[in-house]
Design a protein around this motif. Sequence first.
Motif, short mmCIF file in Angstrom:
data_model
loop_
_atom_site.label_atom_id
_atom_site.label_comp_id
_atom_site.label_asym_id
_atom_site.label_seq_id
_atom_site.Cartn_x
_atom_site.Cartn_y
_atom_site.Cartn_z
N VAL A 1 -76.44 -29.97 -23.82
CA VAL A 1 -77.59 -31.14 -23.91
C VAL A 1 -77.41 -32.22 -22.86
CG1 VAL A 1 -78.66 -33.01 -25.29
CG2 VAL A 1 -77.87 -30.86 -26.27
N LYS A 2 -78.33 -32.33 -22.07
CA LYS A 2 -78.25 -33.61 -20.98
C LYS A 2 -78.24 -34.89 -21.89
CE LYS A 2 -80.69 -33.30 -17.26
NZ LYS A 2 -82.27 -33.26 -16.64
N ALA A 3 -76.96 -35.44 -21.38
CA ALA A 3 -76.70 -36.71 -22.09
C ALA A 3 -76.07 -37.96 -21.03
CB ALA A 3 -75.91 -36.63 -23.26
N LYS A 4 -76.37 -38.95 -21.20
CA LYS A 4 -75.90 -39.98 -20.38
C LYS A 4 -75.39 -41.40 -21.47
CE LYS A 4 -77.95 -39.99 -15.83
NZ LYS A 4 -78.69 -40.60 -14.87
N SER A 5 -74.30 -41.79 -21.23
CA SER A 5 -73.82 -42.99 -21.90
C SER A 5 -73.66 -44.53 -21.41
CB SER A 5 -72.27 -42.68 -22.54
OG SER A 5 -71.43 -42.85 -21.52
N TYR A 6 -74.03 -45.37 -22.18
CA TYR A 6 -74.29 -46.83 -21.39
C TYR A 6 -73.48 -47.75 -22.32
CZ TYR A 6 -77.78 -44.77 -17.91
OH TYR A 6 -78.33 -44.10 -17.33
N THR A 7 -72.82 -48.68 -21.60
CA THR A 7 -72.35 -49.96 -22.60
C THR A 7 -73.87 -50.78 -22.51
OG1 THR A 7 -71.81 -51.02 -20.31
CG2 THR A 7 -70.05 -49.73 -21.56
N GLY A 8 -73.65 -51.71 -23.43
CA GLY A 8 -74.57 -52.69 -23.58
C GLY A 8 -75.01 -53.53 -22.17
N ALA A 9 -74.04 -53.64 -21.64
CA ALA A 9 -74.02 -54.71 -20.25
C ALA A 9 -74.92 -53.58 -19.25
CB ALA A 9 -72.76 -54.92 -19.72
N GLN A 10 -74.36 -52.35 -19.10
CA GLN A 10 -75.16 -51.33 -18.40
C GLN A 10 -76.63 -51.16 -18.42
OE1 GLN A 10 -72.30 -48.03 -18.82
NE2 GLN A 10 -72.10 -47.77 -16.55
N VAL A 11 -76.74 -51.32 -19.79
CA VAL A 11 -78.44 -51.12 -20.00
C VAL A 11 -79.08 -52.24 -19.56
CG1 VAL A 11 -80.05 -51.05 -21.88
CG2 VAL A 11 -78.05 -49.77 -22.16
N ARG A 12 -78.20 -53.47 -19.86
CA ARG A 12 -78.73 -54.78 -19.58
C ARG A 12 -79.24 -55.11 -21.14
NH1 ARG A 12 -77.16 -58.99 -16.63
NH2 ARG A 12 -78.24 -60.77 -16.49
N ILE A 13 -78.49 -55.32 -21.99
CA ILE A 13 -79.19 -55.88 -23.30
C ILE A 13 -78.73 -57.46 -23.26
CG2 ILE A 13 -78.72 -55.87 -25.77
CD1 ILE A 13 -78.16 -52.91 -25.83
N LEU A 14 -79.57 -58.12 -22.74
CA LEU A 14 -79.49 -59.78 -22.58
C LEU A 14 -79.25 -60.42 -23.90
CD1 LEU A 14 -79.25 -61.75 -20.04
CD2 LEU A 14 -81.72 -62.12 -20.55
N THR A 15 -78.14 -61.16 -23.76
CA THR A 15 -78.06 -62.04 -25.09
C THR A 15 -77.67 -63.41 -24.77
OG1 THR A 15 -75.58 -61.95 -25.18
CG2 THR A 15 -76.69 -59.97 -26.07
N ASP A 16 -77.95 -64.32 -25.83
CA ASP A 16 -77.50 -65.69 -25.48
C ASP A 16 -75.93 -65.65 -25.35
OD1 ASP A 16 -76.38 -65.55 -28.02
OD2 ASP A 16 -78.03 -66.70 -28.90
N ASN A 17 -75.11 -66.86 -24.95
CA ASN A 17 -73.91 -66.79 -24.59
C ASN A 17 -72.95 -67.10 -26.01
OD1 ASN A 17 -74.39 -69.49 -24.84
ND2 ASN A 17 -73.85 -70.07 -22.86
N ALA A 18 -73.68 -66.90 -27.13
CA ALA A 18 -72.78 -67.26 -28.42
C ALA A 18 -71.70 -66.09 -28.70
CB ALA A 18 -73.87 -67.53 -29.67
N SER B 1 -86.48 -43.97 -17.64
CA SER B 1 -86.50 -42.79 -16.69
C SER B 1 -85.72 -41.73 -17.06
CB SER B 1 -86.05 -43.66 -15.28
OG SER B 1 -84.82 -44.10 -15.22
N ASP B 2 -84.32 -42.17 -17.77
CA ASP B 2 -83.41 -40.89 -18.29
C ASP B 2 -84.23 -40.15 -18.98
OD1 ASP B 2 -81.41 -41.83 -16.55
OD2 ASP B 2 -80.33 -42.67 -18.03
N LEU B 3 -84.91 -40.54 -19.93
CA LEU B 3 -85.58 -39.81 -21.03
C LEU B 3 -86.62 -38.96 -20.56
CD1 LEU B 3 -86.58 -42.42 -23.74
CD2 LEU B 3 -84.75 -40.64 -23.97
N LYS B 4 -87.29 -39.55 -19.49
CA LYS B 4 -88.41 -38.71 -18.69
C LYS B 4 -87.50 -37.51 -17.92
CE LYS B 4 -92.32 -40.93 -17.16
NZ LYS B 4 -92.66 -42.03 -16.92
N ALA B 5 -86.43 -37.87 -17.55
CA ALA B 5 -85.65 -36.76 -16.79
C ALA B 5 -85.18 -35.77 -17.86
CB ALA B 5 -84.75 -37.57 -15.92
N GLY B 6 -85.15 -35.94 -18.99
CA GLY B 6 -84.93 -34.99 -20.21
C GLY B 6 -83.30 -35.38 -20.76
N TYR B 7 -82.91 -36.42 -20.55
CA TYR B 7 -81.53 -36.77 -20.95
C TYR B 7 -81.67 -37.37 -22.39
CZ TYR B 7 -79.44 -36.61 -16.42
OH TYR B 7 -78.99 -36.15 -15.04
#
Length: 410
Positions: free
Chosen positions: A90-107, A123-129
């Motif tokens: 299965v085509k798969a890719k892993s990401y940390t929260g920072a890589q996705v850019r899950i933006l949070t406050d600074n608490a 775009s990853d989903l579109k490419a079948g990942y």
Amino acid sequence: MALFVQKYGGTSVGSTERIKNVARRVAKYYAQGHELVVVVSAMSGETNRLITLAKEIQTNPDPRELDVMVSTGEQVTVALLAMALKELNVKAKSYTGAQVRILTDNAYTKARILKIDEDRIRSDLKAGYVVVVAGFQGIDEANNITTLGRGGSDTTGVALAAALKADECQIYTDVNGIYTTDPRIVPEARRLKTITFEEMLEMASLGSKVLQIRAVEFAGKYKVKLRVLSSFEEEGEGTLITFEENHNIMEQAVISGIAFNRDEAKITILGAPDHPGVAYQILGPVADANIGVDMIIQNVSHDGTTDFSFTVNRSEFTNTMGILKDKILPHIGARDVIGGDKIAKVSVVGVGMRSHAGIASKMFRVLAEEGINIQMISTSEIKISVVVDEKYMELAVRVLHKAFDLDRAQ
Ligand code: ADP
Ligand code: ASP
Ligand code: MG
């Protein structure tokens, strides 16, 4: 074909064998042609292990560095799951929260998600990942790593589902749904087919740690279709969180569930002067110290003085007592401050309460029959909470569960 966000908790990814099982389930959905974003927690016990390590260096670990460290638990599992998926072709890719850019406050250690940049995922989903995202973490405006509070991977899952407008957010865990109460305490607890969003919000905020409260809030705000299921069972519909109340009163159980919470402590100021502004003088400095207060009770006054009680999170107990003794007591001229952290809060929850009288009196009668003393009471439209001695908590939950017929199928 649908877009699913699936979240797998710590026990579900607790060993490499279990991670392979998760990969098999994901692969099954993938083979059916669905698009999948998978959020994982750290392996069970790992977040605790990391926190203990930090405390060996600093009694109160620096929050920024603590977040840098505890976020690694999830970084390990995303990579392992992506590898396991690749092993299944299965085509798969892993990401940390920072890589996705899950933006949070600074608490740090309890950050809130502000925005998710979902372009790369799309775009990853579109490419079948299959896109595998680390739960529990994000990044703030200044590129510092943040974490979302214990149980925060649930919130990552629901927030991603909201951002991607997923067809369903599936929370896979070690129970096969939301139960009438924690099945670890009451073996007779039953799985609920559905629970209303309002009830789930109360249950989560009153101590049922099966879903992080912010995950439930997100689901409500963005109307995410949210389901809790078992990662250990092949089939099963789990529990769906619904946004519509069951208007057929006959079908609606009066009480849907019982929640409990050991994380509280109670503080009483004895002989506080009973005049305008005293409640503010007491709770103002507590709030200024960023300490949240839960229940509050003030007695009728006699001789112009009154007793004033409130509860705080148990971890804030010593801190709060210190503030009261040093800053408040001398200031307002109260007699003394006493407190204890051996208390627990037990709550019955149900939207059916709106249309049924006598729930509180029944609850109090059942507790009285067991000789359980009620120290504090608070109510809302759909819940009644009592504070009792911690040693009676489990008994209280069990007798209430039975008295409200929660062990019987509807
Ligand atoms: P995960 O690691 O998958 O996030 P959690 O431990 O956070 O799992 O949540 C699942 C646990 O929540 C269950 O094992 C159960 O003991 C507990 N729990 C508490 N209240 C309930 C409830 N009302 N229904 C189901 N599980 C509950
Ligand atoms: N690993 C984190 C925790 O143990 C987040 C989570 O599991 O949801 O709290
Ligand atoms: Mg959890």
